[in-house]
Design a protein around this motif. Sequence first.
Motif, short mmCIF file in Angstrom:
data_model
loop_
_atom_site.label_atom_id
_atom_site.label_comp_id
_atom_site.label_asym_id
_atom_site.label_seq_id
_atom_site.Cartn_x
_atom_site.Cartn_y
_atom_site.Cartn_z
N GLU A 127 0.80 -1.21 0.00
CA GLU A 127 0.00 0.00 0.00
C GLU A 127 0.84 1.27 0.00
N SER A 128 2.13 1.13 0.23
CA SER A 128 3.01 2.30 0.20
C SER A 128 4.38 1.87 -0.33
N ASP A 131 7.25 -0.57 1.37
CA ASP A 131 6.67 -1.42 2.41
C ASP A 131 6.61 -2.84 1.85
N THR A 135 3.31 -4.50 5.74
CA THR A 135 2.88 -4.33 7.13
C THR A 135 1.83 -3.24 7.29
N THR A 136 1.78 -2.29 6.33
CA THR A 136 0.77 -1.24 6.37
C THR A 136 -0.48 -1.74 5.66
N VAL A 137 -1.57 -1.90 6.40
CA VAL A 137 -2.80 -2.43 5.82
C VAL A 137 -3.96 -1.50 6.19
N ALA A 138 -4.21 -0.54 5.32
CA ALA A 138 -5.36 0.34 5.50
C ALA A 138 -6.57 -0.18 4.77
N ARG A 140 -9.61 -2.29 3.96
CA ARG A 140 -10.51 -2.84 5.00
C ARG A 140 -11.55 -3.76 4.39
N LYS A 154 -4.43 -0.90 -3.37
CA LYS A 154 -3.17 -1.64 -3.34
C LYS A 154 -2.27 -1.10 -4.44
N ASP A 171 -7.55 -5.61 6.13
CA ASP A 171 -7.70 -5.65 7.58
C ASP A 171 -9.13 -6.01 7.96
#
Length: 373
Positions: A127-128, A131, A135-138, A140, A154, A171
């Motif tokens: 997502e960034s 990364d 580990t960054t999971v916005a 949903r 994504k 998430d």
Amino acid sequence: MEFVYTQEQADLRTSLRKFLAARSPEAEVRRVMETELGHDPDVWNTLTSELGLTALAVPEEFGGLGFTFLELSIAFEEMGRALLCAPFLSACVASTALIASGDRAAQADLLPGIAEGTTLATLAYMESPQDWAGTTVACRATATSGGYRVSGTKRFVLDGPVADLLLVVADTDSGPTLFAVAADDARRTPIETLDPTRRFADVTLEDTPGHLVGEPGGAPAALSAALDVAAAALAAEQVGGAQRVLDMSVEYAGVRVQFGRPIGGFQAIKHKCANMFLAVEGARAAAQHAAWVATNDPASLPIAASLAQAVCSETYSTAAEENIQIHGGIGFTWEHPAHLYFRRAKSSEILFGDSVYHRGLLARRLAVVPTPA
């Protein structure tokens, strides 16, 4: 100790090299990379339905051939050598995530199509930028009476523009979870990158139906397993590319004449070629070790995969740069194949994490440095 392949594995390499020499020469790579799909459907059909490459490491009960990662690594090495344009790496990573999820119903439903090559699958997890572990999971996923609905974006999804199936990490109340999403239900925005031989896209999901894969909160384990296999597979591909640019350098050094003799007779060029040879052989040893570990000691793959990726990505990039230097002015032109390999090398270097990232990951996995809280 020298790594020795079986006769069957050697035959696989020979047949695949012959096929790729005929179907993925430089002119064909340049043609295919400019098409809308970014790969040749006829070549893909031969690789999958006739040669069975996408089925190599898929369990037989799910339509695969039940071979090992050793055979798969041979395929990746030869594809890297030929700069093949095909959604093969993404298929391998996606099938590994499915297998690691432990969801037999999802495996029975999705793996046969991937093994046959009729379903183009990919893993959508970043997502960034940088990364690489996801580990960054916005993004949903929300449970509704009609099933899960997924929303979010994504980034840098490998073969995202052409995929049929997206395995999306989203998430939930239980933590990051894996979902199968029909690619046609997502909005895909192709990304232009340094390397035109691969396809990437940003994928946006807006209340998109998603089918649960594995247990809620189970994505981190499946993702980690898939990324370790991805690193090992990419390492094998990078060795193939590095060997090819080494061969190009040695061949050119033997025919390019300056001051009355081949440039390969000059000490500076000899040293460049010798250093490239040593680096490529070291990278090959690391990639073969990772392939052997993936087959015989999967629990140790995280260490072997990061080691291989740290070595092979750096080796390929350096070899591609030296190849251009040895070719001189012509090597800097877009019309020369050295440029194609350079672009592939530089994009591959950061595809699943650069060498600095994998060295840090290796240190944490070996407990040399503590894992960040």
